[in-house]
Design a protein around this motif. Structure first.
Motif, PDB file in Angstrom:
ATOM      1  N   MET A   1      -1.538  -7.144  -8.476  1.00 18.53           N
ATOM      2  CA  MET A   1      -0.430  -6.595  -7.701  1.00 18.53           C
ATOM      3  C   MET A   1       0.857  -7.328  -8.058  1.00 18.53           C
ATOM      4  N   GLU A   2       1.881  -6.566  -8.405  1.00 13.12           N
ATOM      5  CA  GLU A   2       3.148  -7.132  -8.839  1.00 13.12           C
ATOM      6  C   GLU A   2       4.027  -7.475  -7.633  1.00 13.12           C
ATOM      7  N   THR A   3       4.687  -8.613  -7.681  1.00 15.13           N
ATOM      8  CA  THR A   3       5.592  -9.019  -6.604  1.00 15.13           C
ATOM      9  C   THR A   3       7.000  -8.513  -6.882  1.00 15.13           C
ATOM     10  N   LEU A   4       7.578  -7.844  -5.913  1.00 13.23           N
ATOM     11  CA  LEU A   4       8.944  -7.348  -6.075  1.00 13.23           C
ATOM     12  C   LEU A   4       9.933  -8.507  -6.094  1.00 13.23           C
ATOM     13  N   THR A   5      11.001  -8.339  -6.858  1.00 18.15           N
ATOM     14  CA  THR A   5      12.099  -9.301  -6.873  1.00 18.15           C
ATOM     15  C   THR A   5      13.414  -8.536  -6.749  1.00 18.15           C
ATOM     16  N   ALA A   6      14.493  -9.277  -6.619  1.00 17.82           N
ATOM     17  CA  ALA A   6      15.814  -8.662  -6.518  1.00 17.82           C
ATOM     18  C   ALA A   6      16.199  -7.906  -7.781  1.00 17.82           C
ATOM     19  N   ALA A   7      15.458  -8.087  -8.863  1.00 11.63           N
ATOM     20  CA  ALA A   7      15.747  -7.356 -10.099  1.00 11.63           C
ATOM     21  C   ALA A   7      15.608  -5.847  -9.923  1.00 11.63           C
ATOM     22  N   ILE A   8      14.844  -5.416  -8.931  1.00 11.90           N
ATOM     23  CA  ILE A   8      14.668  -3.983  -8.697  1.00 11.90           C
ATOM     24  C   ILE A   8      15.972  -3.336  -8.229  1.00 11.90           C
ATOM     25  N   ALA A 163     -10.430   0.368   7.941  1.00 14.42           N
ATOM     26  CA  ALA A 163     -10.049  -0.481   9.069  1.00 14.42           C
ATOM     27  C   ALA A 163      -9.023  -1.514   8.622  1.00 14.42           C
ATOM     28  N   ILE A 164      -8.146  -1.901   9.533  1.00 17.26           N
ATOM     29  CA  ILE A 164      -7.069  -2.828   9.187  1.00 17.26           C
ATOM     30  C   ILE A 164      -7.620  -4.089   8.509  1.00 17.26           C
ATOM     31  N   ALA A 165      -8.721  -4.600   9.041  1.00 16.23           N
ATOM     32  CA  ALA A 165      -9.298  -5.829   8.480  1.00 16.23           C
ATOM     33  C   ALA A 165      -9.820  -5.629   7.059  1.00 16.23           C
ATOM     34  N   ASP A 166     -10.068  -4.386   6.688  1.00 14.85           N
ATOM     35  CA  ASP A 166     -10.639  -4.086   5.376  1.00 14.85           C
ATOM     36  C   ASP A 166      -9.627  -3.493   4.407  1.00 14.85           C
ATOM     37  N   GLN A 167      -8.351  -3.530   4.755  1.00 16.88           N
ATOM     38  CA  GLN A 167      -7.324  -2.919   3.912  1.00 16.88           C
ATOM     39  C   GLN A 167      -6.940  -3.854   2.767  1.00 16.88           C
ATOM     40  N   THR A 168      -7.842  -3.940   1.822  1.00 16.86           N
ATOM     41  CA  THR A 168      -7.602  -4.754   0.627  1.00 16.86           C
ATOM     42  C   THR A 168      -6.802  -3.937  -0.387  1.00 16.86           C
ATOM     43  N   PRO A 169      -6.145  -4.617  -1.333  1.00 14.66           N
ATOM     44  CA  PRO A 169      -5.417  -3.861  -2.363  1.00 14.66           C
ATOM     45  C   PRO A 169      -6.297  -2.876  -3.117  1.00 14.66           C
ATOM     46  N   GLU A 170      -7.532  -3.242  -3.380  1.00 16.71           N
ATOM     47  CA  GLU A 170      -8.415  -2.364  -4.135  1.00 16.71           C
ATOM     48  C   GLU A 170      -8.735  -1.091  -3.348  1.00 16.71           C
ATOM     49  N   ARG A 171      -9.039  -1.252  -2.059  1.00 15.10           N
ATOM     50  CA  ARG A 171      -9.364  -0.077  -1.239  1.00 15.10           C
ATOM     51  C   ARG A 171      -8.118   0.770  -0.984  1.00 15.10           C
ATOM     52  N   ASN A 172      -7.010   0.121  -0.754  1.00 15.25           N
ATOM     53  CA  ASN A 172      -5.772   0.869  -0.551  1.00 15.25           C
ATOM     54  C   ASN A 172      -5.395   1.662  -1.804  1.00 15.25           C
ATOM     55  N   ARG A 173      -5.569   1.028  -2.971  1.00 14.07           N
ATOM     56  CA  ARG A 173      -5.265   1.685  -4.232  1.00 14.07           C
ATOM     57  C   ARG A 173      -6.105   2.951  -4.403  1.00 14.07           C
ATOM     58  N   ARG A 189       3.839  -8.242   5.063  1.00 14.13           N
ATOM     59  CA  ARG A 189       4.044  -8.258   3.616  1.00 14.13           C
ATOM     60  C   ARG A 189       3.688  -6.872   3.092  1.00 14.13           C
ATOM     61  N   THR A 190       4.646  -5.982   3.172  1.00 13.39           N
ATOM     62  CA  THR A 190       4.427  -4.579   2.850  1.00 13.39           C
ATOM     63  C   THR A 190       3.945  -4.402   1.414  1.00 13.39           C
ATOM     64  N   GLN A 191       2.985  -3.488   1.252  1.00 11.24           N
ATOM     65  CA  GLN A 191       2.447  -3.175  -0.065  1.00 11.24           C
ATOM     66  C   GLN A 191       2.774  -1.729  -0.409  1.00 11.24           C
ATOM     67  N   ILE A 192       3.098  -1.494  -1.682  1.00  9.28           N
ATOM     68  CA  ILE A 192       3.480  -0.167  -2.150  1.00  9.28           C
ATOM     69  C   ILE A 192       2.561   0.213  -3.301  1.00  9.28           C
ATOM     70  N   TYR A 193       1.953   1.391  -3.156  1.00 12.47           N
ATOM     71  CA  TYR A 193       1.037   1.900  -4.174  1.00 12.47           C
ATOM     72  C   TYR A 193       1.643   3.170  -4.754  1.00 12.47           C
ATOM     73  N   THR A 194       2.075   3.095  -6.006  1.00  9.91           N
ATOM     74  CA  THR A 194       2.671   4.228  -6.684  1.00  9.91           C
ATOM     75  C   THR A 194       1.649   4.792  -7.677  1.00  9.91           C
ATOM     76  N   PRO A 195       1.929   5.936  -8.279  1.00 13.90           N
ATOM     77  CA  PRO A 195       0.970   6.468  -9.249  1.00 13.90           C
ATOM     78  C   PRO A 195       0.707   5.547 -10.428  1.00 13.90           C
ATOM     79  N   THR A 196       1.630   4.626 -10.713  1.00 10.30           N
ATOM     80  CA  THR A 196       1.465   3.790 -11.908  1.00 10.30           C
ATOM     81  C   THR A 196       1.369   2.296 -11.620  1.00 10.30           C
ATOM     82  N   GLY A 197       1.406   1.875 -10.352  1.00  5.14           N
ATOM     83  CA  GLY A 197       1.363   0.444 -10.099  1.00  5.14           C
ATOM     84  C   GLY A 197       1.156   0.110  -8.631  1.00  5.14           C
ATOM     85  N   SER A 198       0.900  -1.161  -8.387  1.00  4.27           N
ATOM     86  CA  SER A 198       0.751  -1.691  -7.032  1.00  4.27           C
ATOM     87  C   SER A 198       1.700  -2.872  -6.885  1.00  4.27           C
TER      88      SER A 198
END
Length: 275
Positions: A1-8, A163-173, A189-198
């Motif tokens: 999972m990529e971390t967003l920075t101000a470069a966006i 379930a909230i406790a099971d919302q891992t990046p893999e399952r969310n993806r 720590r909001t997570q964003i899943y797009t068609p090409t990345g997490s």
């Protein structure tokens, strides 16, 4: 999972050409706000306007008309119960945002279904708040259009079955792939899943824990999508901007209110546009 920075931000927020006009920056139609939750659609609409959308129309309960005109004279109003007008306004938008303050009664369900039947693949549909709950409760099929869903973790649990406790990046993806949508799972720590990345947003503060934050983000996402050509970057930049402004305000405030983020948007975008 990529971390967003101000470069966006400069990657997304472009300098406006001298020969542009309001049509250059997109039409956003927002649908929501029943008699009891008018504030939600007002905040979402204000966020879309202050984020720079060229033309904003708010389709809401008639009881919210005066409040909308007082708070946001830049937005146009339409009565949510006028179904023919709703269809026309949704069909004419570049981006449709539905859900803030919509409610979950039969009238809300009928409105959501009408929007689903109207949008086309040339538009982007942002589904937020109670609209997500309605989709989950009634097992509605999502329209085959570019989709952005902005659930908080409980709404995501209802929609995805995770379930909230099971919302891992893999399952969310996997769930986002199945929905064929960009999904913004809102949390500290909001997570964003797009068609090409997490992606994960590293910003955010407990000062944001107040009603209307999600409505404001939905409107910002709509405003960014209407203006900026790369839709993945538009969503990522909206999420980052929302939290970055809040963190700056929280340096001197115990609580950050959604309207304060909205008011700060034009200056913040000016300061972080591409040069």
């Amino acid at each position: 999972m990529e971390t967003l920075t101000a470069a966006i931000l400069p990657q997304t927020i472009r300098q406006r050409p001298a020969n542009s006009h309001k049509g250059t920056y997109g039409r956003v139609t927002l649908v929501g706000g029943n008699r009891n939750f008018g504030g939600a659609i007002l905040m979402a609409s204000a966020a879309a306007v202050y984020a720079g959308a060229g033309l904003v129309t708010t389709i809401t309960d008639a009881s919210n008309q005066s409040s909308l005109h007082v708070r946001l004279p830049e937005a146009m109003f339409a009565d949510m119960r006028q179904t023919n007008q709703l269809t026309d306004l949704v069909a004419g938008a570049d981006v449709v945002v539905i859900g803030p303050g919509l409610g979950t009664d039969d009238a809300a369900l009928a409105t959501l279904q009408q929007v689903f039947q109207t949008v086309t693949a040339q538009q982007t549909l942002v589904i937020d708040g109670s609209a997500i709950t309605l989709v989950a409760q009634h097992h509605l099929a999502l329209p085959a259009v570019p989709l952005v869903l902005t659930p908080h973790q409980m709404e995501w649990q209802r929609l995805s079955g995770i379930a909230i406790a099971d919302q891992t990046p893999e399952r969310n993806r996997a769930a986002a792939n199945q929905l064929n949508a960009t999904v913004v799972v809102k949390s500290h720590r909001t997570q964003i899943y797009t068609p090409t990345g997490s992606f994960q947003n590293p910003l955010g503060t407990p000062a944001q824990a107040t009603g209307g934050m999600g409505d404001t983000l939905a409107g910002m996402v709509g405003g960014f999508l209407a203006q900026f050509a790369d839709h993945q970057d538009a969503v990522l930049a909206a999420v980052y901007t929302h939290s970055a402004i809040a963190e700056a305000l929280a340096a001197s405030q115990y609580v950050v209110l959604p309207h304060q983020i909205i008011d700060a948007l034009p200056q913040y975008m000016h300061d972080h546009q591409a040069h």
